[in-house]
Design a protein around this motif. Structure first.
Motif, PDB file in Angstrom:
ATOM      1  N   GLN A 144       0.873  -1.169   0.000  1.00  0.00           N
ATOM      2  CA  GLN A 144       0.000   0.000   0.000  1.00  0.00           C
ATOM      3  C   GLN A 144       0.912   1.220   0.000  1.00  0.00           C
ATOM      4  O   GLN A 144       1.725   1.391   0.905  1.00  0.00           O
ATOM      5  N   PRO A 145       0.838   2.073  -1.017  1.00  0.00           N
ATOM      6  CA  PRO A 145       1.851   3.127  -1.163  1.00  0.00           C
ATOM      7  C   PRO A 145       1.990   4.051   0.031  1.00  0.00           C
ATOM      8  O   PRO A 145       3.086   4.538   0.321  1.00  0.00           O
ATOM      9  N   TRP A 174      -7.051   5.328  -0.043  1.00  0.00           N
ATOM     10  CA  TRP A 174      -6.311   4.211  -0.616  1.00  0.00           C
ATOM     11  C   TRP A 174      -6.543   2.913   0.146  1.00  0.00           C
ATOM     12  O   TRP A 174      -6.543   1.831  -0.452  1.00  0.00           O
ATOM     13  N   ASP A 175      -6.720   2.981   1.444  1.00  0.00           N
ATOM     14  CA  ASP A 175      -7.011   1.777   2.224  1.00  0.00           C
ATOM     15  C   ASP A 175      -8.282   1.092   1.751  1.00  0.00           C
ATOM     16  O   ASP A 175      -8.307  -0.111   1.529  1.00  0.00           O
ATOM     17  N   ASP A 212      12.713  -3.695  -2.355  1.00  0.00           N
ATOM     18  CA  ASP A 212      12.187  -3.422  -3.698  1.00  0.00           C
ATOM     19  C   ASP A 212      10.709  -3.065  -3.640  1.00  0.00           C
ATOM     20  O   ASP A 212      10.246  -2.181  -4.366  1.00  0.00           O
ATOM     21  N   TRP A 213       9.961  -3.751  -2.788  1.00  0.00           N
ATOM     22  CA  TRP A 213       8.531  -3.434  -2.639  1.00  0.00           C
ATOM     23  C   TRP A 213       8.372  -2.001  -2.138  1.00  0.00           C
ATOM     24  O   TRP A 213       7.494  -1.263  -2.600  1.00  0.00           O
ATOM     25  N   ILE A 214       9.214  -1.637  -1.169  1.00  0.00           N
ATOM     26  CA  ILE A 214       9.140  -0.302  -0.578  1.00  0.00           C
ATOM     27  C   ILE A 214       9.509   0.762  -1.604  1.00  0.00           C
ATOM     28  O   ILE A 214       8.876   1.827  -1.670  1.00  0.00           O
ATOM     29  N   ARG A 215      10.519   0.484  -2.412  1.00  0.00           N
ATOM     30  CA  ARG A 215      10.926   1.436  -3.451  1.00  0.00           C
ATOM     31  C   ARG A 215       9.756   1.709  -4.394  1.00  0.00           C
ATOM     32  O   ARG A 215       9.482   2.853  -4.765  1.00  0.00           O
ATOM     33  N   GLU A 216       9.044   0.661  -4.785  1.00  0.00           N
ATOM     34  CA  GLU A 216       7.876   0.810  -5.655  1.00  0.00           C
ATOM     35  C   GLU A 216       6.780   1.622  -4.970  1.00  0.00           C
ATOM     36  O   GLU A 216       6.182   2.517  -5.571  1.00  0.00           O
ATOM     37  N   SER A 217       6.503   1.273  -3.704  1.00  0.00           N
ATOM     38  CA  SER A 217       5.435   1.962  -2.978  1.00  0.00           C
ATOM     39  C   SER A 217       5.761   3.433  -2.783  1.00  0.00           C
ATOM     40  O   SER A 217       4.893   4.302  -2.950  1.00  0.00           O
ATOM     41  N   ALA A 219       7.731   5.332  -4.583  1.00  0.00           N
ATOM     42  CA  ALA A 219       7.675   6.037  -5.864  1.00  0.00           C
ATOM     43  C   ALA A 219       6.232   6.355  -6.240  1.00  0.00           C
ATOM     44  O   ALA A 219       5.929   7.461  -6.725  1.00  0.00           O
ATOM     45  N   LEU A 220       5.337   5.404  -6.013  1.00  0.00           N
ATOM     46  CA  LEU A 220       3.926   5.640  -6.293  1.00  0.00           C
ATOM     47  C   LEU A 220       3.349   6.659  -5.320  1.00  0.00           C
ATOM     48  O   LEU A 220       2.581   7.553  -5.720  1.00  0.00           O
ATOM     49  N   ARG A 221       3.728   6.554  -4.060  1.00  0.00           N
ATOM     50  CA  ARG A 221       3.249   7.502  -3.036  1.00  0.00           C
ATOM     51  C   ARG A 221       3.485   8.945  -3.459  1.00  0.00           C
ATOM     52  O   ARG A 221       2.618   9.808  -3.304  1.00  0.00           O
TER      53      ARG A 221
END
Length: 275
Positions: A144-145, A174-175, A212-217, A219-221
């Motif tokens: 979840q971003p 978003w939740d 990697d998951w956090i980097r994606e989240s 960036a989207l955030r």
């Protein structure tokens, strides 16, 4: 008549307040159940056997919300100790690294702790069952971003918006609000998303490294904060695809994480003949 109107107002305020209490939870119940349902279809035989052994008739979709439900349980552990384990903090432009977690821990440190317990064959089954439920949930949280918070607004909880005219905050949008606004059950969501979770998608999101998951989240955030308070159809249209992608990625990575754990420690996933 006045008494009736007053009662209605009180009930409305109570409902609104209860809704706000869920703002610290990631994805809401529907979103987490979607990730659990999607993961189930991609478990290896060993991981599926492990899940069945630890959960019994309970499904991953059912178990996915347990960590949030337990936040209302009495006692210091659920009320205080485990509270920071649902999110991470990543300031804009920063990367989550080995020293990023605060002393009380975060979703990454909790995932590492309970992942180790889950794949420890010497540990008692009740403890491993609890670990599975927490692992399942924390992987969902990290996708979840706004659970990769920027450190300034409690993951969007302090960022007020009016979503289709309703006062709320960005975290809650978003939740749950974008998800539940579709008027689909979690199983309907999963059945609609499942065909898109193909080999190409799996390769794109093959990493099981939380960083990697956090980097994606994160960036989207940084792309989802609106320029004004009022958001509605335009906002939903702009971000619906990203929302769907994050749900799918979470579901796939739950399965990939469990599959990898069983492959690395086969003994941990051997189901006893007489459990």
């Amino acid at each position: 008549m006045k008494t009736g109107k007053l009662r209605c107002c009180r009930l409305a305020l109570l409902a609104f307040a209860l809704g706000l209490c869920t703002d610290l939870w990631a994805w809401g119940a529907t979103g987490h159940r979607v990730t659990g349902a999607l993961a189930t279809a991609h478990l290896s035989p060993a991981a599926a056997a492990l899940v069945a052994d630890l959960l019994g008739p309970e499904t991953l979709a059912e178990a996915s919300t347990w960590a949030d439900e337990m936040r209302s349980a009495p006692g210091t552990f659920w009320q205080k100790t485990a509270n920071p384990w649902h999110y991470v903090t990543v300031p804009p432009g920063a990367e989550y690294g080995p020293t990023s977690a605060p002393p009380e821990g975060d979703a990454v440190t909790a995932l590492a702790r309970y992942g180790k317990r889950l794949f420890d064959p010497a540990l008692a089954r009740p403890a491993r069952r609890e670990a599975l439920k927490l692992v399942l949930h924390y992987i969902g949280d990290l996708h979840q971003p706004l659970h990769a918070g920027n450190g300034t607004d409690r993951g969007g909880n302090d960022f007020s918006v009016r979503y289709f005219g309703t006062p709320t905050n960005l975290h809650r949008v978003w939740d749950s609000q974008m998800i539940d606004g579709e008027r689909l059950s979690f199983s309907e969501w999963a059945s609609w998303l499942a065909p898109h979770l193909d080999e190409a998608f799996q390769q794109r999101f093959r990493s099981i490294a939380p960083a990697d998951w956090i980097r994606e989240s994160a960036a989207l955030r940084d792309q989802i904060y609106p320029g004004g308070e009022r958001i509605g159809y335009d906002y939903l249209f702009q971000h619906k695809a990203a929302l769907r992608t994050r749900l799918m990625a979470a579901g796939w990575r739950i399965a990939a994480y469990l599959n990898a754990g069983c492959k690395a420690t086969p003994a941990a996933c051997e189901v006893p003949a007489n459990p």
